[in-house]
Structures are given as structure tokens and as C-alpha cells.
Design an enzyme around this catalytic site. Structure first.
Site, short mmCIF file in Angstrom:
data_model
loop_
_atom_site.label_atom_id
_atom_site.label_comp_id
_atom_site.label_asym_id
_atom_site.label_seq_id
_atom_site.Cartn_x
_atom_site.Cartn_y
_atom_site.Cartn_z
N HIS A 5 0.83 -1.21 0.00
CA HIS A 5 0.00 0.00 0.00
C HIS A 5 0.86 1.26 0.00
CE1 HIS A 5 -3.82 -2.04 1.80
NE2 HIS A 5 -3.24 -2.79 0.88
N GLU A 9 0.49 4.17 1.41
CA GLU A 9 0.68 4.81 2.71
C GLU A 9 1.73 4.09 3.54
OE1 GLU A 9 -3.74 5.00 1.62
OE2 GLU A 9 -2.19 3.48 1.63
N CYS A 54 -6.26 2.06 5.25
CA CYS A 54 -6.79 0.87 5.91
C CYS A 54 -6.16 0.78 7.30
CB CYS A 54 -6.45 -0.37 5.08
SG CYS A 54 -4.69 -0.79 5.07
N CYS A 63 -2.33 0.51 7.24
CA CYS A 63 -1.64 1.77 6.91
C CYS A 63 -1.80 2.82 7.99
CB CYS A 63 -2.13 2.28 5.57
SG CYS A 63 -1.66 1.19 4.21
#
Length: 156
Positions: free
Chosen positions: A53, A55, A83, A86
Site C-alpha cells: 500500500h 501509505e 486501511c 496503513c
């Protein structure tokens, strides 16, 4: 002086670049207190799978590059609400502020039950509120939702 809207627009550009490279359409960046961009990352699903991800990629690089006292003054910007993984990565990196464009709830409407993005019904504010250190959270920005949705069209 930082401009949250302009920096979020940059994350949308990063999301589109990630999509063009065959990854999921998400982008994130780290900016200092004055709004200078320090780190930019797109999603890296093609090479890192479900933990790639944007982030988390930013948070990992930030923690390896900067001291916690500095990161406390920085902001992680992301096109879509982080999420739980993250949000946790942002917390553990020591980043003091988080700004996102579109809610994860809205993302779930776009992705449905796609096995590559099984969103969790766990808002980042809830994850971060469980910590012992405060992280300021700002978002979503409804005025950017159409642009963010456009970056996801045709992907899921």
C-alpha cells in the site's frame, strides 16, 4: 504554508501513475510542516502484494529517513482513507498528521468484493484513537471525490 487540497491532488496523480504501472490506483506522500514534499509513493501491489500500500510505503521510508521529533510535525497525505494496516504504519512511524481524500467506505462501494481489495470496516480514526500518541486526522474531502473515483474507474 501547506495546501491540503493541492497535496491531495498530487496523491491522485501518484495513484494514476501507480495504475498506469499495473498497480492498484492509490498514491501517498509525506510533506513537512511547510508543505514541502519529502517522499512520494504509489501502490506497489505488483511487486509487494497486499502489503504494498502507498501509505505504508511512505511510512516505512519516513521512519527509516527521519527522526521521530521531525515526523511528529509532518503530514501523510493519501488519496483514499488508509486501511487499518496503513493507519497503524502511520502511527508507528511517528507521523503527526494524516490527511485523506476519499473514505474507505466509499472505496468499498467501488471495489465491492474484489479479492485484491477486501476493505475492512474499520475507520482510520478508530485505529489511531486506540494509540497512546495523538495523530490528527483530516478528511474526507467531498470536493475531490469525483477525481479520486475517476482514478479508480476501469480498474476494479
Amino acid at each position: 504554508m501547506r495546501d491540503d487540497i493541492a497535496l491531495l491532488r498530487e496523491t491522485i496523480r501518484l495513484a494514476e501513475a501507480a495504475k498506469a504501472a499495473g498497480n492498484h490506483p492509490f498514491g501517498a506522500l509525506l510533506a513537512d510542516a511547510d508543505g514541502h514534499i519529502l517522499i512520494e509513493k504509489g501502490n506497489a501491489h505488483a511487486t509487494e502484494g497486499g502489503t504494498g500500500h502507498a501509505e505504508l510505503n511512505v511510512a516505512r521510508d519516513a521512519a527509516a529517513t527521519y527522526e521521530p521529533e521531525f515526523l511528529e510535525t509532518c503530514t501523510l497525505y493519501t488519496s483514499v482513507e488508509p486501511c487499518s494496516m496503513c493507519a497503524g504504519g502511520t502511527y508507528w512511524a511517528g507521523i503527526g498528521r494524516l490527511v485523506y481524500g476519499m473514505s474507505e467506505e466509499r472505496l468499498a462501494e467501488l471495489t465491492g468484493d474484489n479479492p485484491e481489495n477486501l476493505t475492512m470496516s474499520l475507520p482510520c480514526r478508530q485505529v489511531l484513537a486506540a494509540g497512546q500518541r495523538a495523530v490528527e486526522v483530516v478528511g474526507p474531502f467531498p470536493e475531490l471525490e469525483d477525481d479520486i473515483v475517476t482514478s479508480h474507474k476501469g480498474f476494479w
